[in-house]
Design a protein around this motif. Structure first.
Motif, PDB file in Angstrom:
ATOM      1  N   SER A  43       0.849  -1.193   0.000  1.00  0.00           N
ATOM      2  CA  SER A  43       0.000   0.000   0.000  1.00  0.00           C
ATOM      3  C   SER A  43       0.885   1.244   0.000  1.00  0.00           C
ATOM      4  CB  SER A  43      -0.951  -0.020   1.189  1.00  0.00           C
ATOM      5  OG  SER A  43      -0.336  -0.594   2.296  1.00  0.00           O
ATOM      6  N   SER A  44       0.264   2.431  -0.071  1.00  0.00           N
ATOM      7  CA  SER A  44       1.082   3.638  -0.210  1.00  0.00           C
ATOM      8  C   SER A  44       1.938   3.825   1.033  1.00  0.00           C
ATOM      9  CB  SER A  44       0.195   4.857  -0.459  1.00  0.00           C
ATOM     10  OG  SER A  44      -0.676   5.042   0.626  1.00  0.00           O
ATOM     11  N   GLY A  45       3.197   4.260   0.813  1.00  0.00           N
ATOM     12  CA  GLY A  45       4.114   4.460   1.924  1.00  0.00           C
ATOM     13  C   GLY A  45       4.853   3.215   2.367  1.00  0.00           C
ATOM     14  N   CYS A  46       4.738   2.113   1.617  1.00  0.00           N
ATOM     15  CA  CYS A  46       5.378   0.870   2.051  1.00  0.00           C
ATOM     16  C   CYS A  46       6.844   0.792   1.634  1.00  0.00           C
ATOM     17  CB  CYS A  46       4.623  -0.343   1.520  1.00  0.00           C
ATOM     18  SG  CYS A  46       4.882  -0.634  -0.242  1.00  0.00           S
ATOM     19  N   GLY A  47       7.278   1.711   0.748  1.00  0.00           N
ATOM     20  CA  GLY A  47       8.675   1.717   0.311  1.00  0.00           C
ATOM     21  C   GLY A  47       8.887   1.173  -1.084  1.00  0.00           C
ATOM     22  N   LYS A  48       7.797   0.758  -1.758  1.00  0.00           N
ATOM     23  CA  LYS A  48       7.975   0.142  -3.070  1.00  0.00           C
ATOM     24  C   LYS A  48       8.456   1.136  -4.120  1.00  0.00           C
ATOM     25  CE  LYS A  48       3.025   0.437  -4.327  1.00  0.00           C
ATOM     26  NZ  LYS A  48       2.541   1.380  -3.314  1.00  0.00           N
ATOM     27  N   THR A  49       7.908   2.366  -4.082  1.00  0.00           N
ATOM     28  CA  THR A  49       8.305   3.360  -5.078  1.00  0.00           C
ATOM     29  C   THR A  49       9.734   3.843  -4.817  1.00  0.00           C
ATOM     30  OG1 THR A  49       6.001   3.980  -5.370  1.00  0.00           O
ATOM     31  CG2 THR A  49       7.631   5.525  -6.178  1.00  0.00           C
ATOM     32  N   SER A  50      10.108   3.999  -3.541  1.00  0.00           N
ATOM     33  CA  SER A  50      11.498   4.366  -3.233  1.00  0.00           C
ATOM     34  C   SER A  50      12.456   3.314  -3.771  1.00  0.00           C
ATOM     35  CB  SER A  50      11.700   4.491  -1.720  1.00  0.00           C
ATOM     36  OG  SER A  50      10.923   5.538  -1.208  1.00  0.00           O
ATOM     37  N   THR A  51      12.094   2.047  -3.635  1.00  0.00           N
ATOM     38  CA  THR A  51      12.947   0.970  -4.134  1.00  0.00           C
ATOM     39  C   THR A  51      13.098   1.077  -5.648  1.00  0.00           C
ATOM     40  OG1 THR A  51      12.140  -0.441  -2.347  1.00  0.00           O
ATOM     41  CG2 THR A  51      13.229  -1.548  -4.177  1.00  0.00           C
ATOM     42  N   LEU A  52      11.976   1.294  -6.342  1.00  0.00           N
ATOM     43  CA  LEU A  52      12.010   1.422  -7.797  1.00  0.00           C
ATOM     44  C   LEU A  52      12.875   2.611  -8.209  1.00  0.00           C
ATOM     45  CD1 LEU A  52      10.529  -0.036 -10.206  1.00  0.00           C
ATOM     46  CD2 LEU A  52       9.141   2.028 -10.350  1.00  0.00           C
ATOM     47  N   ARG A  53      12.735   3.713  -7.495  1.00  0.00           N
ATOM     48  CA  ARG A  53      13.490   4.922  -7.851  1.00  0.00           C
ATOM     49  C   ARG A  53      14.985   4.747  -7.588  1.00  0.00           C
ATOM     50  NH1 ARG A  53      10.599   9.578  -8.781  1.00  0.00           N
ATOM     51  NH2 ARG A  53      12.215  10.882  -7.869  1.00  0.00           N
ATOM     52  N   MET A  54      15.331   3.933  -6.607  1.00  0.00           N
ATOM     53  CA  MET A  54      16.758   3.651  -6.379  1.00  0.00           C
ATOM     54  C   MET A  54      17.331   2.808  -7.514  1.00  0.00           C
ATOM     55  SD  MET A  54      17.431   3.087  -2.314  1.00  0.00           S
ATOM     56  CE  MET A  54      16.060   2.019  -1.919  1.00  0.00           C
TER      57      MET A  54
END
Lengths: 374, 367
Positions: A43-54
Motif C-alpha cells: 500500500s502507499s508508503g510501504c517503500g515500493k516506489t522508493s525501491t524502484l526509484r533507487m
C-alpha cells in the motif's frame, strides 16, 4: 551468462538523518532472474516506489549495492544504467505526436523497423487510432498507455513500470494484462512493476515482493504467497475476496485439537490429522488467529459448522456468500449463481489441509494446513 | 408502492441536454442503483432529487406529494458523497450529529443516536477525532453515519466507495446491504462499478446520455442486456464479440465463426445482416481434443483474476478472445486447445444499432 539479471543487496534508504529521519527501505535484498516479471506490491508508503526509484537512479542508495547484468549501477546516473521506464506522470514530450513519443528512443538508437514496431505495440495497447495526435489532446488513460508503449519497445537490461495500468477501466485492464504478459514473455523482458493492486501483481508477475513498513515481507510466487503466507499481513493482503480471519483460543487435548472461536463455537479436529511437528507447535500456543480463504469453505449436508447467510451477492460469474460464524463474518465463494437467501442456515466445513494459523501476538505464521511452515 | 417518482424531467446545461424527458419510479424499501459511465447525468439526477438543483421541466413526486419546489432541508433525505464532504472543524461525533442539531433534538437524544449508528459502522472509537485524523475509510463511514443518523426514509448515495482503497471498498460492499436492510431505508445509489451495482441493487437503472437504457434486476441485466454496450459494461473479463452474418438453412440459423459453421437454434432474428455474437468468457469451454464443432485456438497468456483464471487466446484467423474458468489451471501457454460453447448461451446483437436481437425474440414469443 548469469541467470540473475538484477540483484539488490542489503539496500537501505533513509530520508533525512539516519538517526531521526524516515527509514523508507530497510535491508532490502532481492534477486531477479533474466526474463522474469517481478511485482513490488504494497500500500502507499510501504517503500515500493522508493525501491524502484533507487534502481532507476532517481534516488540515491543510502546503504547497500545494486547490480544489473553484472555491473554495479547504484552510483551511476540514470541514463547509464540500461533501464527503460514507464513512470506515473507519464513525462511524454508535448511537441511530439504519440507515434514519435513511442519511437523516440528507438530512432535515437538507430533501429531500422521503428515504424513497424511502433504500430505493433500501439495495436497491442489499443492506441493505434491516436498515433498522430499530441499528448495534450488525449485522455490520461491513453497517456498512460503511450508511456507504457514507449518503455516496452525499448531494448534494455531491465524494464521498470510504475503503476502501469492505474488509469484504465477494469475491463480494458483485464484484456491488456493478457496481451502485455504475452508480449513481455515473447520478448524475454526482465521487468519490475510497482503496484498497490494485488490483482495486477497476481495476474502479471512470476514472483511478487510484498512490502510493508519499508520491509520486504515475502518474495515468492503468487501461488506460494497464497498458500504459505509468512505472516498475517501477506496472508490478508493477497487474494480477493480477502482471507477470512478469526481469533481463537487453542485447547489441546490428547486426541483432539480445538480452536474456540467463542464460548459456543469451535473448530474441532482429531489431533492426528496434523503432523507431529504441527501438533507440538499447536500444543504450545494459547491465542491464535485462524485464516481461511473463501474458496476453501465447503458446504456440507447436515454435519458441520452451522453458519447463517447474511447476504448473497451475485456479480455475474461468481456468487459471494457472506455468512456469520461465531459473531464474525465468513465469506465463501461459488462459481455460479447461488440460490442461497439471507437468513438461511447452512452447514460448512473447513478442510484442515487449507487453514492457516498465525500467532495472535506477532502475526507470524505458525502452521499452514497440516504442515509446518518451514 | 412508489416512494419517489420522476416524471418527464428535463435538465440542460449550456444548451446541452443532461436529462431528457427522464422518468423513474423508485419503490418503497428497495435499493435502486443508477449505473453508467461518467457524464451520463447520474450525479445531476441525484442532486435534483435532493433539491440541490432544480429541473427545467417535469415533476418530482414523493409518495403523493409534489416536492419539485420544496427546499432541500424539508425533503427528509440522507446524502453521502464520494468526496465525503465532512466539516473539517468538527469532530466525527459532531459531523454525525449535525443533521440532528438542525432538527433541535435534545443532547440526550443526539448522543444516543450518534453512538448507536457509530457502533454499527465501527467508528465508535474515533468519534473524538477531527476529519484530518481519520483514514479515508473512517471518513467514508463518518459520512455514511451522518447520512443515516436521522433515519431518513430515502437515502441518496453518490458513489460513496469511489475514494476508498480496494480492500475497504470490498469490505463495504459486503457490509452495506446488511446496514441498509437494518435501517429499512429506500436507497438510490450511484456507481460506475458494475460489481457494486450487481451486489447492492434490487434493480439497476443503466443510464447513458440522459436516458435509462435498461431498468431491471441484476440477473436480467446480465443475461438479457438491452444492447451491446450494456453487455460490455457488466462482466470482467468483458464479453467477447464476434462479427457475424446469420443465414437461414432449412429450419435452422447458421453462422460462420472462425472458419467453422455453427448452428444457432434460438436466433431467428438478424438474418442476412451484420450482427455481433456475444459470448461471455465463462460460458466458453476448452478441450484438449478436437470435436466436430470445436474451434481450434492457441493460448497466449493466462492471468489470474479473483479466484478465476483469465485465458487470452487467438483463433487461427487471429481473432482474440478471453475465456475465464474457476481456480488455477495447470495447462501451458502457447498450447493449442479446442473451444466449444452452448449456442443457447450466446447473445446476438444488431451490429448497427447494438440492440439485443434475442430480447426482441423473447418479447415476440411471449406476446
Amino acid at each position: 551468462m548469469s541467470d540473475v539479471i538484477l540483484s539488490l543487496s542489503h539496500v537501505d534508504k533513509f530520508f533525512g538523518n539516519p538517526s531521526v529521519g524516515v527509514h523508507a527501505v530497510q535491508d532490502f535484498s532481492m534477486d531477479v532472474k533474466r526474463g522474469e516479471i517481478i511485482a513490488l506490491l504494497g500500500s502507499s508508503g510501504c517503500g515500493k516506489t522508493s525501491t524502484l526509484r533507487m534502481i532507476a537512479g532517481f534516488e540515491s542508495v543510502s546503504r547497500g549495492a545494486i547490480e544489473l547484468n553484472g555491473r554495479a549501477i547504484h552510483t551511476l546516473p540514470p541514463a547509464q544504467r540500461g533501464v527503460a521506464m514507464a513512470f506515473e506522470g507519464y513525462a511524454l514530450y508535448p511537441p511530439l505526436t504519440v507515434r514519435d513519443n513511442i519511437g523516440f528512443a528507438l530512432r535515437s538508437a538507430g533501429t531500422r523497423d521503428v515504424a513497424e514496431q511502433v504500430t505493433a505495440v500501439a495495436k497491442m495497447l489499443n492506441i493505434q487510432d491516436i498515433l498522430d495526435r499530441y499528448p495534450s489532446s488525449i485522455s490520461s488513460g491513453q497517456q498512460q498507455r503511450v508511456s507504457l508503449a514507449r518503455a516496452l519497445i525499448r531494448k534494455a537490461d531491465l524494464h521498470l513500470l510504475d503503476e502501469p495500468m492505474g488509469q484504465l477501466e477494469p475491463q480494458l485492464r483485464t484484456l491488456l494484462r493478457g496481451r502485455i504478459k504475452h508480449f513481455m514473455k515473447a520478448q524475454g523482458l526482465s521487468t519490475i512493476l510497482v503496484t498497490h493492486d494485488q490483482t495486477e501483481a497476481i495476474a502479471l508477475a512470476d514472483r511478487i515482493a510484498v512490502m510493508e513498513g519499508g520491509i520486504l515481507q515475502q518474495y515468492d510466487t503468487a501461488e506460494n504467497i497464497k498458500n504459505y503466507p509468512t505472516n498475517l499481513f501477506t496472508g490478508t493482503f493477497i487474494g480477493e475476496p480477502p482471507m477470512n480471519v478469526f481469533n481463537a483460543a487453542m485447547r489441546a487435548h490428547e486426541n483432539r485439537l480445538q480452536f474456540h472461536l467463542n464460548t459456543e463455537t469451535m473448530l474441532d479436529y482429531p489431533a492426528n490429522v496434523f503432523s507431529d511437528e504441527v501438533q507440538s507447535i499447536l500444543r504450545n500456543v494459547e491465542q491464535v488467529i485462524i485464516g481461511v480463504r473463501p474458496y476453501i469453505v465447503t458446504r456440507t449436508q447436515g454435519q458441520g459448522l452451522p453458519v447463517r447467510v447474511e447476504t448473497n451477492q451475485w456479480i455475474g460469474d461468481q456468487s459471494l456468500i457472506i455468512t456469520r460464524l461465531a459473531e464474525q463474518t465468513l465469506v465463501m465463494i461459488e462459481h455460479k449463481q447461488s440460490t442461497l437467501r439471507a437468513g438461511e442456515t447452512i452447514t460448512i466445513e473447513l478442510d484442515p489441509d487449507h487453514i492457516h494459523i498465525f500467532d495472535a501476538q506477532n502475526g507470524k505464521a505458525l502452521v499452514h494446513g497440516r504442515e509446518h511452515t518451514s | 408502492m412508489p416512494c419517489l417518482r420522476l416524471i418527464d424531467v428535463d435538465k440542460s446545461y449550456k444548451g446541452e441536454k443532461i436529462l431528457d424527458r427522464f422518468n423513474l419510479q423508485v419503490n418503497d424499501g428497495e435499493t435502486l442503483v443508477i449505473f453508467g459511465p461518467s457524464g451520463g447525468g447520474k450525479t445531476v439526477l441525484l442532486r435534483m432529487i435532493s433539491g440541490m438543483i432544480e429541473p427545467d421541466a417535469g415533476r418530482i413526486m414523493r409518495d403523493d406529494d409534489d416536492i419539485t419546489d420544496l427546499e432541500p432541508q424539508y425533503r427528509n433525505m440522507g446524502m453521502a458523497f464520494q468526496n465525503f464532504a465532512l466539516f473539517p472543524h468538527m469532530t466525527a461525533f459532531e459531523n454525525i450529529a449535525s443533521p440532528l442539531r438542525a432538527h433541535k433534538k435534545t443532547n440526550q437524544e443526539i448522543t444516543t443516536a450518534v453512538l448507536s449508528i457509530a457502533a454499527l459502522l465501527k467508528i465508535d472509537h474515533v468519534l473524538s477525532h477531527l476529519p484530518r485524523a481519520l483514514s479515508n475509510g473512517q471518513k467514508q463511514r463518518t459520512a455514511l453515519a451522518r447520512a443515516l443518523v436521522n433515519a431518513p426514509s430515502l437515502l441518496l448515495l453518490d458513489d460513496p466507495l469511489r475514494n476508498v482503497d480496494a480492500k475497504l471498498r470490498f469490505e463495504m460492499r459486503l457490509e452495506l446491504p446488511r446496514l441498509l436492510a437494518q435501517q429499512g431505508t429506500t436507497v438510490i445509489y450511484v456507481t460506475q462499478d458494475y460489481k457494486e451495482a450487481m451486489a447492492l441493487a434490487d434493480r439497476i437503472a443503466v443510464v447513458r446520455d440522459g436516458h435509462i437504457i435498461q431498468l431491471a434486476n441484476p440477473q436480467e441485466i446480465y443475461h438479457t442486456p438491452a444492447d451491446v454496450e450494456v453487455a460490455r459494461l457488466f462482466g470482467d473479463p468483458p464479453i467477447n464479440l464476434f462479427e457475424i452474418v446469420p443465414r437461414k438453412d432449412n429450419k435452422t440459423t447458421l453462422i460462420d465463426l472462425a472458419g467453422h459453421t455453427i448452428e444457432l437454434k434460438k436466433a431467428k432474428a438478424g438474418l442476412d445482416r451484420p450482427c455481433l455474437l456475444g459470448l461471455r468468457p465463462e460460458v466458453l469451454s476448452l478441450a484438449k481434443k478436437d470435436t466436430p464443432r470445436a474451434i481450434p485456438i492457441t493460448i497466449e497468456a493466462k492471468t489470474p483474476l479473483n479466484e478465476k483464471t483469465v485465458i487470452l487466446a487467438v483463433t487461427e484467423q487471429g481473432q482474440e478472445l478471453l475465456i475465464s474458468r474457476p481456480s488455477q489451471e495447470p495447462d501451458q501457454v502457447n498450447e493449442r486447445a479446442y473451444l466449444t460453447f452452448e449456442p443457447e448461451q450466446a447473445l446476438l446483437f444488431d451490429q448497427a444499432s447494438g440492440e439485443n436481437l434475442q430480447n426482441n425474440l423473447h418479447q415476440e414469443s411471449s406476446s
